[in-house]
Design a protein around this motif. Structure first.
Motif, PDB file in Angstrom:
ATOM      1  N   PHE A  69       0.828  -1.209   0.000  1.00 24.88           N
ATOM      2  CA  PHE A  69       0.000   0.000   0.000  1.00 24.88           C
ATOM      3  C   PHE A  69       0.862   1.258   0.000  1.00 24.88           C
ATOM      4  CE2 PHE A  69      -3.625  -2.466   2.219  1.00 24.88           C
ATOM      5  CZ  PHE A  69      -4.083  -2.892   0.991  1.00 24.88           C
ATOM      6  N   LYS A  70       1.912   1.269   0.840  1.00 24.72           N
ATOM      7  CA  LYS A  70       2.784   2.445   0.930  1.00 24.72           C
ATOM      8  C   LYS A  70       3.505   2.683  -0.391  1.00 24.72           C
ATOM      9  CE  LYS A  70       3.590   2.384   5.910  1.00 24.72           C
ATOM     10  NZ  LYS A  70       4.590   2.245   7.012  1.00 24.72           N
ATOM     11  N   SER A  71       3.931   1.594  -1.022  1.00 24.93           N
ATOM     12  CA  SER A  71       4.600   1.723  -2.315  1.00 24.93           C
ATOM     13  C   SER A  71       3.656   2.303  -3.359  1.00 24.93           C
ATOM     14  CB  SER A  71       5.106   0.345  -2.760  1.00 24.93           C
ATOM     15  OG  SER A  71       5.677   0.417  -4.043  1.00 24.93           O
ATOM     16  N   GLN A  72       2.411   1.805  -3.359  1.00 27.79           N
ATOM     17  CA  GLN A  72       1.422   2.331  -4.302  1.00 27.79           C
ATOM     18  C   GLN A  72       1.074   3.778  -3.978  1.00 27.79           C
ATOM     19  OE1 GLN A  72      -1.783  -0.482  -3.934  1.00 27.79           O
ATOM     20  NE2 GLN A  72      -0.843  -1.978  -5.307  1.00 27.79           N
ATOM     21  N   LEU A  73       1.066   4.128  -2.677  1.00 28.37           N
ATOM     22  CA  LEU A  73       0.769   5.496  -2.258  1.00 28.37           C
ATOM     23  C   LEU A  73       1.854   6.451  -2.737  1.00 28.37           C
ATOM     24  CD1 LEU A  73      -1.261   7.188  -0.612  1.00 28.37           C
ATOM     25  CD2 LEU A  73       0.176   6.800   1.392  1.00 28.37           C
ATOM     26  N   GLU A  74       3.106   6.013  -2.641  1.00 30.59           N
ATOM     27  CA  GLU A  74       4.212   6.836  -3.117  1.00 30.59           C
ATOM     28  C   GLU A  74       4.114   7.062  -4.628  1.00 30.59           C
ATOM     29  OE1 GLU A  74       7.740   4.887  -1.885  1.00 30.59           O
ATOM     30  OE2 GLU A  74       7.386   5.220   0.263  1.00 30.59           O
ATOM     31  N   GLU A  75       3.769   6.005  -5.355  1.00 35.30           N
ATOM     32  CA  GLU A  75       3.622   6.121  -6.804  1.00 35.30           C
ATOM     33  C   GLU A  75       2.460   7.059  -7.147  1.00 35.30           C
ATOM     34  OE1 GLU A  75       4.455   5.772 -10.690  1.00 35.30           O
ATOM     35  OE2 GLU A  75       5.645   5.007  -9.009  1.00 35.30           O
ATOM     36  N   PHE A  76       1.371   6.955  -6.379  1.00 31.57           N
ATOM     37  CA  PHE A  76       0.217   7.835  -6.576  1.00 31.57           C
ATOM     38  C   PHE A  76       0.614   9.287  -6.321  1.00 31.57           C
ATOM     39  CE2 PHE A  76      -3.419  10.131  -4.850  1.00 31.57           C
ATOM     40  CZ  PHE A  76      -4.418   9.860  -5.774  1.00 31.57           C
ATOM     41  N   ALA A  77       1.407   9.519  -5.265  1.00 35.36           N
ATOM     42  CA  ALA A  77       1.825  10.877  -4.923  1.00 35.36           C
ATOM     43  C   ALA A  77       2.703  11.478  -6.023  1.00 35.36           C
ATOM     44  CB  ALA A  77       2.564  10.863  -3.587  1.00 35.36           C
ATOM     45  N   ASP A  83      -1.763  18.041  -8.301  1.00 33.54           N
ATOM     46  CA  ASP A  83      -3.145  18.041  -7.817  1.00 33.54           C
ATOM     47  C   ASP A  83      -3.195  18.087  -6.293  1.00 33.54           C
ATOM     48  OD1 ASP A  83      -4.341  17.911 -10.335  1.00 33.54           O
ATOM     49  OD2 ASP A  83      -4.065  15.743 -10.437  1.00 33.54           O
ATOM     50  N   ILE A  84      -2.277  17.393  -5.637  1.00 31.18           N
ATOM     51  CA  ILE A  84      -2.258  17.368  -4.171  1.00 31.18           C
ATOM     52  C   ILE A  84      -1.966  18.762  -3.617  1.00 31.18           C
ATOM     53  CG2 ILE A  84      -1.015  16.473  -2.157  1.00 31.18           C
ATOM     54  CD1 ILE A  84      -0.642  13.853  -3.737  1.00 31.18           C
ATOM     55  N   ARG A  85      -1.071  19.485  -4.275  1.00 36.62           N
ATOM     56  CA  ARG A  85      -0.708  20.819  -3.796  1.00 36.62           C
ATOM     57  C   ARG A  85      -1.755  21.870  -4.144  1.00 36.62           C
ATOM     58  NH1 ARG A  85       3.963  22.357  -1.733  1.00 36.62           N
ATOM     59  NH2 ARG A  85       3.558  24.474  -2.488  1.00 36.62           N
ATOM     60  N   LYS A  86      -2.384  21.744  -5.286  1.00 37.80           N
ATOM     61  CA  LYS A  86      -3.260  22.816  -5.769  1.00 37.80           C
ATOM     62  C   LYS A  86      -4.734  22.597  -5.467  1.00 37.80           C
ATOM     63  CE  LYS A  86       0.181  24.961  -7.803  1.00 37.80           C
ATOM     64  NZ  LYS A  86       0.671  26.271  -7.343  1.00 37.80           N
ATOM     65  N   ASN A  87      -5.156  21.338  -5.347  1.00 43.76           N
ATOM     66  CA  ASN A  87      -6.584  21.027  -5.195  1.00 43.76           C
ATOM     67  C   ASN A  87      -6.879  20.632  -3.740  1.00 43.76           C
ATOM     68  OD1 ASN A  87      -9.142  19.755  -5.168  1.00 43.76           O
ATOM     69  ND2 ASN A  87      -8.971  19.305  -7.353  1.00 43.76           N
ATOM     70  N   ALA A  92      -7.241  16.632   0.708  1.00 41.69           N
ATOM     71  CA  ALA A  92      -7.918  16.027   1.868  1.00 41.69           C
ATOM     72  C   ALA A  92      -8.071  14.513   1.682  1.00 41.69           C
ATOM     73  CB  ALA A  92      -9.284  16.672   2.063  1.00 41.69           C
ATOM     74  N   GLN A  93      -8.423  14.096   0.458  1.00 46.52           N
ATOM     75  CA  GLN A  93      -8.550  12.661   0.182  1.00 46.52           C
ATOM     76  C   GLN A  93      -7.199  11.964   0.287  1.00 46.52           C
ATOM     77  OE1 GLN A  93     -10.420  12.412  -3.660  1.00 46.52           O
ATOM     78  NE2 GLN A  93     -12.418  13.046  -2.911  1.00 46.52           N
ATOM     79  N   PHE A  94      -6.144  12.665  -0.125  1.00 45.67           N
ATOM     80  CA  PHE A  94      -4.804  12.094  -0.017  1.00 45.67           C
ATOM     81  C   PHE A  94      -4.437  11.866   1.451  1.00 45.67           C
ATOM     82  CE2 PHE A  94      -0.202  12.903   0.488  1.00 45.67           C
ATOM     83  CZ  PHE A  94       0.281  11.817  -0.205  1.00 45.67           C
ATOM     84  N   HIS A  95      -4.780  12.807   2.311  1.00 46.96           N
ATOM     85  CA  HIS A  95      -4.511  12.653   3.743  1.00 46.96           C
ATOM     86  C   HIS A  95      -5.279  11.457   4.316  1.00 46.96           C
ATOM     87  CE1 HIS A  95      -1.904  15.964   4.796  1.00 46.96           C
ATOM     88  NE2 HIS A  95      -2.638  16.803   4.102  1.00 46.96           N
ATOM     89  N   GLU A  96      -6.493  11.266   3.867  1.00 43.16           N
ATOM     90  CA  GLU A  96      -7.277  10.112   4.335  1.00 43.16           C
ATOM     91  C   GLU A  96      -6.614   8.801   3.921  1.00 43.16           C
ATOM     92  OE1 GLU A  96     -11.280  10.403   3.049  1.00 43.16           O
ATOM     93  OE2 GLU A  96     -11.686  12.299   4.074  1.00 43.16           O
ATOM     94  N   GLY A 118       6.700  18.649  -1.006  1.00 46.05           N
ATOM     95  CA  GLY A 118       6.842  19.950  -0.358  1.00 46.05           C
ATOM     96  C   GLY A 118       5.660  20.237   0.533  1.00 46.05           C
ATOM     97  N   ILE A 119       4.935  19.167   0.941  1.00 51.22           N
ATOM     98  CA  ILE A 119       3.684  19.350   1.670  1.00 51.22           C
ATOM     99  C   ILE A 119       3.941  19.841   3.097  1.00 51.22           C
ATOM    100  CG2 ILE A 119       3.433  17.017   2.657  1.00 51.22           C
ATOM    101  CD1 ILE A 119       0.500  17.154   1.656  1.00 51.22           C
ATOM    102  N   GLY A 120       5.128  19.492   3.628  1.00 52.59           N
ATOM    103  CA  GLY A 120       5.483  19.993   4.945  1.00 52.59           C
ATOM    104  C   GLY A 120       5.654  21.497   4.934  1.00 52.59           C
ATOM    105  N   ASP A 121       6.286  22.014   3.877  1.00 55.92           N
ATOM    106  CA  ASP A 121       6.455  23.461   3.734  1.00 55.92           C
ATOM    107  C   ASP A 121       5.113  24.165   3.592  1.00 55.92           C
ATOM    108  OD1 ASP A 121       9.190  23.152   3.846  1.00 55.92           O
ATOM    109  OD2 ASP A 121       9.415  23.010   1.669  1.00 55.92           O
TER     110      ASP A 121
END
Length: 277
Positions: A69-77, A83-87, A92-96, A118-121
């Motif tokens: 799952f983590k490997s697939q999550l990294e690939e998804f990211a 989209d994660i940064r702008k939308n 929110a769905q990514f955090h879930e 760069g989500i921490g920033d």
């Protein structure tokens, strides 16, 4: 009178049957010997080992699935980085998704997620802006601002960044501000979420007055007495405390002579100069 042979025979068989019953009874109650105890102990050990093996097999399978799952999550990211940064909704769905596999992208500003997204920033900058807004509005609301109003001010400030901010983003950023120990906390009063930036303790009376004020932004002593069935002394004591803490403002210019206690944290009437700076 002597007993007949038939009677003696019956008594003999009756006694024999009783002896057999007693013998079987004691045989059933007799404890097992050393051999039986050893067999029972060996059986228990086998069951225990079997249980441990099954538990280990399940644990290994779960670890393998989580790694997948983590490997697939990294690939998804990687694929949906922009989209994660702008939308906001996508973020929110990514955090879930991260929460379901035990990943916290905000755990550190360094590492894989910080470098990839760069989500921490993003949340660090948002946290700094939340502190600035709370400090600028503190003289008006006493350090208690509605989450909705806070988001509104942040959107004004971040227009140039073109990165929309949602209440969910604010809640995540505020959760990271708690480590500063500066009193940042989200509290719920009635239907509103309020952000507290000062270590002010509100008791049940204060919360009830704030909830009552949500309807029109203010309350009067008479209104609180009537709605909550309190004595005038209890109402005045609670309102005076809220005034001293800077959470309320008093308006004496009402025609009927009744003072109105306004609460900027639940009223949209007040805004502050500098939201565009």
């Amino acid at each position: 009178m002597s007993s007949s042979p038939i009677s003696l025979t019956r008594n003999y068989y009756s006694q024999s049957e009783n002896c057999e019953i007693i013998r079987k009874h004691w045989k059933m109650r007799r404890r097992p010997g050393i051999g039986g105890l050893q067999k029972a102990a060996a059986a228990r050990d086998q069951y225990r080992l079997l249980g441990e093996n099954v538990a280990k097999l399940r644990t290994d399978m779960m670890k393998e699935q989580l790694a997948t799952f983590k490997s697939q999550l990294e690939e998804f990211a990687r694929k949906h980085k922009n989209d994660i940064r702008k939308n906001p909704a996508f973020r929110a769905q990514f955090h879930e998704m991260c929460a379901k596999v035990g990943v916290d992208p905000l755990a550190s500003n360094k590492g894989f997620w910080a470098e990839l997204l760069g989500i921490g920033d993003f949340y660090y900058e948002l946290g700094v802006q939340i502190i600035e807004v709370c400090m600028l509005t503190r003289s008006l609301n006493g350090g208690l601002i509605s989450l909705q109003e806070l988001c509104s001010h942040l959107r004004q400030r971040r227009k140039k960044d073109r990165e929309a901010v949602t209440e969910d983003d604010c809640l995540r950023a505020i959760s990271k501000l708690k480590v500063l120990g500066s009193g940042f906390e989200v509290i719920t009063i009635g239907k509103k979420k309020l952000v507290r930036s000062v270590p002010t303790e509100l008791n049940k009376d204060h919360n009830q007055i704030l909830e009552l004020a949500q309807g029109q932004g203010f309350v009067t002593v008479e209104q609180v007495q009537r709605r909550l069935s309190w004595t005038s002394g209890r109402v005045i004591d609670a309102l005076e405390t809220l005034l001293e803490e800077g959470l309320a403002m008093i308006d004496n210019g009402i025609k009927d002579g009744k003072c109105q206690y306004w609460f900027p944290c639940v009223s949209s009437v007040y805004s502050f100069v500098g939201s565009d700076t």
